[in-house]
Motif scaffolding. Structure first.
Motif, PDB file in Angstrom:
ATOM      1  N   UNK A  45       3.946  28.883  94.228  1.00  0.00           N
ATOM      2  CA  UNK A  45       3.817  27.937  95.240  1.00  0.00           C
ATOM      3  C   UNK A  45       2.154  26.457  95.093  1.00  0.00           C
ATOM      4  N   UNK A  46       1.475  27.532  94.276  1.00  0.00           N
ATOM      5  CA  UNK A  46       0.628  26.231  94.177  1.00  0.00           C
ATOM      6  C   UNK A  46       0.214  25.347  92.905  1.00  0.00           C
ATOM      7  N   UNK A  47       1.024  26.319  92.262  1.00  0.00           N
ATOM      8  CA  UNK A  47       1.648  25.672  90.723  1.00  0.00           C
ATOM      9  C   UNK A  47       2.511  24.030  91.124  1.00  0.00           C
ATOM     10  N   UNK A  48       3.434  24.673  91.708  1.00  0.00           N
ATOM     11  CA  UNK A  48       4.699  23.466  92.480  1.00  0.00           C
ATOM     12  C   UNK A  48       3.589  22.346  92.976  1.00  0.00           C
ATOM     13  N   UNK A  49       2.489  22.540  93.956  1.00  0.00           N
ATOM     14  CA  UNK A  49       2.220  21.242  94.297  1.00  0.00           C
ATOM     15  C   UNK A  49       1.317  20.713  93.733  1.00  0.00           C
ATOM     16  N   UNK A  50       0.577  21.315  93.128  1.00  0.00           N
ATOM     17  CA  UNK A  50      -0.040  20.952  91.875  1.00  0.00           C
ATOM     18  C   UNK A  50       0.180  20.011  90.787  1.00  0.00           C
ATOM     19  N   UNK A  51       1.954  19.985  90.711  1.00  0.00           N
ATOM     20  CA  UNK A  51       2.414  19.236  89.899  1.00  0.00           C
ATOM     21  C   UNK A  51       3.505  18.531  91.077  1.00  0.00           C
ATOM     22  N   UNK A  52       3.280  17.978  92.024  1.00  0.00           N
ATOM     23  CA  UNK A  52       4.234  17.251  92.987  1.00  0.00           C
ATOM     24  C   UNK A  52       3.000  16.342  93.273  1.00  0.00           C
ATOM     25  N   UNK A  53       1.897  17.052  93.436  1.00  0.00           N
ATOM     26  CA  UNK A  53       0.378  15.844  93.644  1.00  0.00           C
ATOM     27  C   UNK A  53       0.184  14.983  92.072  1.00  0.00           C
ATOM     28  N   UNK A  54       0.109  15.977  91.579  1.00  0.00           N
ATOM     29  CA  UNK A  54      -0.353  15.276  89.476  1.00  0.00           C
ATOM     30  C   UNK A  54       0.785  13.947  90.017  1.00  0.00           C
TER      31      UNK A  54
END
Length: 127
Positions: A45-54
């Motif tokens: 989940x954090x990986x998905x959020x990090x990609x979306x933020x980037x």
């Protein structure tokens, strides 16, 4: 507050505004995105959020994606545009010369009211 600064900017990244809960193949919440407490994100989940933020930080202001599709697909990670190899702000997205009234305005709350409220809160809390 920071609109006139050339060395600092604050930009809202709206990638989570319209995000829906990820579902599994049975249309139930996909728990692989969540930690054991079912509230915090897992590593996935954090990986998905990090990609979306980037990706959001690279999108121009006014054209930012307001949702995150939980696809666990690394190919959706974007690279900076060669013509604009920087994080997008209002100024470099073309809003720098807008007719916003950026002059300093007086606060609607007097500074002494904040102090009085804080002291009153401490007194009430200690009682």
């Amino acid at each position: 507050r920071y609109e006139q600064r050339e060395d600092f900017a604050v930009v809202t990244q709206p990638f989570f505004w319209n995000t829906l809960l990820p579902l599994d193949s049975t249309s139930r919440p996909d728990m692989s995105f969540f930690a054991a407490d079912c509230f915090h994100f897992s590593v996935r989940g954090y990986a998905e959020m990090a990609m979306a933020l980037w990706n959001n930080m690279l999108e121009p202001v006014g054209e930012k994606q307001t949702y995150n599709n939980f696809t666990h697909d690394r190919s959706k990670l974007r690279c900076p545009n060669p013509e604009k190899p920087f994080l997008s702000t209002r100024r470099n997205s073309g809003f720098g010369n807008s007719d916003l009234n950026l002059e300093k305005t007086d606060s609607s709350v007097p500074y002494w009211a904040v102090i009085v409220t804080a002291v009153a809160g401490v007194l009430v809390g200690s009682l």
